[in-house]
Design an enzyme around this catalytic site. Sequence first.
Site, short mmCIF file in Angstrom:
data_model
loop_
_atom_site.label_atom_id
_atom_site.label_comp_id
_atom_site.label_asym_id
_atom_site.label_seq_id
_atom_site.Cartn_x
_atom_site.Cartn_y
_atom_site.Cartn_z
N TRP A 164 27.23 1.90 -20.79
CA TRP A 164 26.15 2.79 -21.66
C TRP A 164 24.84 1.79 -21.30
O TRP A 164 24.74 0.71 -21.68
CB TRP A 164 26.64 2.24 -23.07
CG TRP A 164 25.77 3.17 -23.96
CD1 TRP A 164 25.90 4.61 -24.36
CD2 TRP A 164 24.64 2.74 -24.89
NE1 TRP A 164 24.93 5.06 -25.11
CE2 TRP A 164 24.22 3.77 -25.73
CE3 TRP A 164 23.86 1.39 -24.94
CZ2 TRP A 164 23.16 3.48 -26.27
CZ3 TRP A 164 22.83 1.32 -25.58
CH2 TRP A 164 22.35 2.58 -26.52
N LYS B 120 30.55 4.67 -29.18
CA LYS B 120 31.34 4.64 -30.14
C LYS B 120 31.15 3.06 -30.87
O LYS B 120 30.92 2.90 -31.84
CB LYS B 120 32.71 4.52 -29.77
CG LYS B 120 33.50 4.40 -31.00
CD LYS B 120 33.68 5.35 -31.87
CE LYS B 120 34.82 5.24 -32.88
NZ LYS B 120 34.34 6.30 -33.97
N LYS C 116 26.62 13.93 -38.38
CA LYS C 116 27.73 14.54 -37.68
C LYS C 116 27.22 15.56 -36.96
O LYS C 116 27.58 15.74 -35.87
CB LYS C 116 28.82 14.95 -38.75
CG LYS C 116 29.64 13.83 -39.29
CD LYS C 116 30.97 13.21 -38.49
CE LYS C 116 30.28 12.04 -37.92
NZ LYS C 116 29.95 10.81 -38.32
N HIS D 25 9.09 17.83 -52.80
CA HIS D 25 8.14 16.79 -52.52
C HIS D 25 7.79 16.91 -50.88
O HIS D 25 7.14 15.96 -50.67
CB HIS D 25 8.48 15.45 -52.93
CG HIS D 25 8.78 15.22 -54.57
ND1 HIS D 25 7.74 15.40 -55.47
CD2 HIS D 25 9.93 15.07 -55.20
CE1 HIS D 25 8.08 15.41 -56.44
NE2 HIS D 25 9.33 15.22 -56.59
N ASN E 51 29.27 -6.70 -20.21
CA ASN E 51 28.92 -6.18 -21.75
C ASN E 51 28.14 -7.01 -22.40
O ASN E 51 28.53 -8.13 -22.77
CB ASN E 51 30.25 -5.70 -22.15
CG ASN E 51 30.16 -5.20 -23.52
OD1 ASN E 51 31.14 -5.37 -24.49
ND2 ASN E 51 29.09 -4.59 -23.89
N GLY E 52 27.10 -6.54 -22.95
CA GLY E 52 26.17 -7.25 -23.84
C GLY E 52 24.50 -7.36 -23.27
O GLY E 52 24.36 -6.56 -22.39
N ARG F 229 33.15 3.68 -25.19
CA ARG F 229 32.33 2.63 -25.42
C ARG F 229 30.99 2.90 -24.71
O ARG F 229 29.85 2.12 -24.66
CB ARG F 229 32.98 1.23 -25.09
CG ARG F 229 33.94 0.92 -26.06
CD ARG F 229 34.50 -0.45 -25.52
NE ARG F 229 33.77 -1.38 -25.60
CZ ARG F 229 33.72 -2.17 -26.98
NH1 ARG F 229 34.42 -1.56 -27.76
NH2 ARG F 229 32.66 -3.12 -26.99
N CYS G 18 29.65 -0.42 -23.35
CA CYS G 18 30.27 -0.80 -22.08
C CYS G 18 31.49 -1.03 -22.61
O CYS G 18 32.02 -1.84 -23.58
CB CYS G 18 29.66 -1.70 -21.56
SG CYS G 18 27.92 -1.31 -21.14
N GLU H 70 25.01 14.37 -33.78
CA GLU H 70 25.85 13.63 -32.75
C GLU H 70 26.29 14.59 -31.83
O GLU H 70 26.37 14.11 -30.60
CB GLU H 70 26.93 12.69 -33.46
CG GLU H 70 26.29 11.38 -34.06
CD GLU H 70 27.47 10.61 -34.50
OE1 GLU H 70 27.82 9.41 -34.33
OE2 GLU H 70 28.29 11.21 -35.37
N GLU I 164 24.93 11.55 -44.09
CA GLU I 164 26.18 11.46 -43.02
C GLU I 164 26.31 13.06 -42.50
O GLU I 164 26.54 12.90 -41.22
CB GLU I 164 27.33 10.96 -43.81
CG GLU I 164 28.74 11.14 -43.38
CD GLU I 164 28.52 10.57 -41.92
OE1 GLU I 164 27.83 9.69 -41.42
OE2 GLU I 164 29.55 10.81 -41.12
C1 G6P Z 1 27.98 3.76 -33.59
C2 G6P Z 1 28.97 5.14 -33.64
C3 G6P Z 1 28.82 5.51 -35.21
C4 G6P Z 1 29.22 4.30 -36.14
C5 G6P Z 1 28.24 3.07 -36.10
C6 G6P Z 1 28.83 2.08 -36.79
O1 G6P Z 1 26.60 4.14 -33.66
O2 G6P Z 1 28.40 6.13 -32.99
O3 G6P Z 1 29.81 6.53 -35.38
O4 G6P Z 1 29.20 4.92 -37.36
O5 G6P Z 1 28.31 2.93 -34.49
O6 G6P Z 1 29.88 1.68 -36.09
P1 G6P Z 1 31.11 0.62 -36.88
O7 G6P Z 1 32.02 0.46 -35.93
O8 G6P Z 1 30.34 -0.72 -37.16
O9 G6P Z 1 31.76 1.43 -38.12
#
Ligand code: G6P
Length: 593
Positions: free
Chosen positions: A76, A588, A475, A494, A102-103, A28, A2, A478, A471
């Site tokens: 969010w 984010k 990507k 396995h 927010n929170g 956010r 948020c 996402e 990773e």
């Molecule tokens: C969210 C984002 C990711 C990020 C993660 C950790 O899930 O979508 O892209 O890697 O948070 O965020 P940070 O700010 O701690 O790297």
Amino acid sequence: MCGIFGYFGPKKNATEIVIDGLKKLEYRGYDSWGVAYKTKDDIKIHRQIGKIGEAHLVVEDVEDIEESIAIGHSRWATHGGVTQANAHPHTTENREIVLAHNGIIENYLELKEVLVQKGHIFTSETDSEVLAHLIEEEMKNDNFLSATKKALHQVEGRYAALVISKKENKIIASRRGSPLIIGIGEDGERFIASDIPAFLKHTKKVQYLDDNELVVIDAQATTFYNLETDEKVEKRIIEIEWTEESAEKGDFKHFMLKEIMEQKETLYRAINQDAGLIEQVADAIKNAFGTYLIGCGTAGKVCMTAEYMFSSIAKKHVNTAFGSEFPNYHHFLTNKSLVIAVSQSGETADTLEALEIAKAKGAKIISIVNVETSTMARMSDIVIPIKAGPEKAVASTKATTSQLAILMLVAYAAADRLYEGKEILVSAAGQINDMLNPRYEEHIQQLAEKIQHAESMYIIGRASNYPMALESAIKLQEVSYIHAEGFAGGELKHGPIALISQGTPCIVLVGADETRKAILSNAMEIRARGGYIIGVSPQKEEVFDYWIRVPDCETASPIVNIIPVQILAYQLALLRKNDPDMPRNLAKSVTVK
Ligand code: G6P
């Protein structure tokens, strides 16, 4: 998660300023949004579901006000679905106060029960609305400020909250665990937001609100209080370095592509760190009885990659854990432990909670963050800023490679070979600069066209390229929404190999080291079962159906190998008509546990 934004100042277009700020905070959360602004004797609220897009509001009754006051929120969803009623700002039946939050207020159910008994009528399913009613309840016997303080003392959990009242011309804001920064503009203008880029076009002068602090913004002053002691707190004004352009898309269609391309220079910035700082962190690792690298999402995968780097480069074992899992390791922590947090935002709740646990045990805290003034940075004994500049796309790209570069430098420093590590990285940065050209993008675009309708994709790697396979899967998930999974090459036989069928796209991240032969054998195993092999490798190999060339960068191989996958994920998102900057269900900065 948020985003919240508030404006106090002489300009009559406060609402426009808030909406503009919210657009910059949408990364956010973008399920719904809303604004509230003060008129002479009322507060008007507008809320709607969906992204803020090109929103403009027709603002009424603000001609004869002395100061413009408006607050806004981009949501969010956590408590309660994506509905207009659950969108912020929230108010009460008497509309005395209006709040953006927010929170998560963890004890909201208990508080709500008491408030309902007292006659309060709730109109949303959110935890946030409780705080609005609580303040109003306290205002029966107190003024706005004391009532807000009393209400905040009753809530448990994390919050960043902006509150305005019908009767008084001020914004009251407070935080515990969620970010809130004040921007100091000209002519008494003040901005208050979850993140700096939201008001960067207005000012670069900021004041930070710390946890358990409250600020009153009115025509006279910006007054900070410690909520625990109720004493006033003096705050420095800090001038920040980020430019407005660095937080904008410029000529790029999306932040994600801009940030991928920025890796041409962000890696240099990461490498050109203060060598003394890198040595200091390396020494802390050498002297600690147990080092833990912690991060969430992409940052967690960076930590896992670094574990391999420390092993092979520095012959040193470091432990890794996701922020959310770290509390389960608290049994091992002592005042000789070292905890290194890796985070782009420095605000991720799970990582913050891990640091709080470590701190309580007396462990030393180091953070490797992009936002230098973030909560994580401010609670750390040592901070290494990655200097990647604002990262706005939800999917992390440039912050990832910068974090990897820094941890690789620390690994070399721990082996007393910092100079050698720097040389390898400088050479890698130069080659990445050459690699990121339009032809390279086109080559990956052709692959994206071929595989855009795939139902599943698999990615394999070994050693430091194994976490990069994980990773890569993040990507692709996402932004393309294709089912993607990463595996250690050796683990295929396995179980996961049963998933391969005719034409299944499989990305093979080939390391520039002794793991090459083994991962190519794993690729053969997949191909023999009909898999379509996409090789990310410095050289063309027999087994590849499609080859994406990457430079041979020795130990920096995970850094170069992830970049073409970032581009592929972006291209797939476009072909599948997804918004790469704001993928569904994500945010984010995840400031809830
Ligand atoms: C969210 C984002 C990711 C990020 C993660 C950790 O899930 O979508 O892209 O890697 O948070 O965020 P940070 O700010 O701690 O790297």
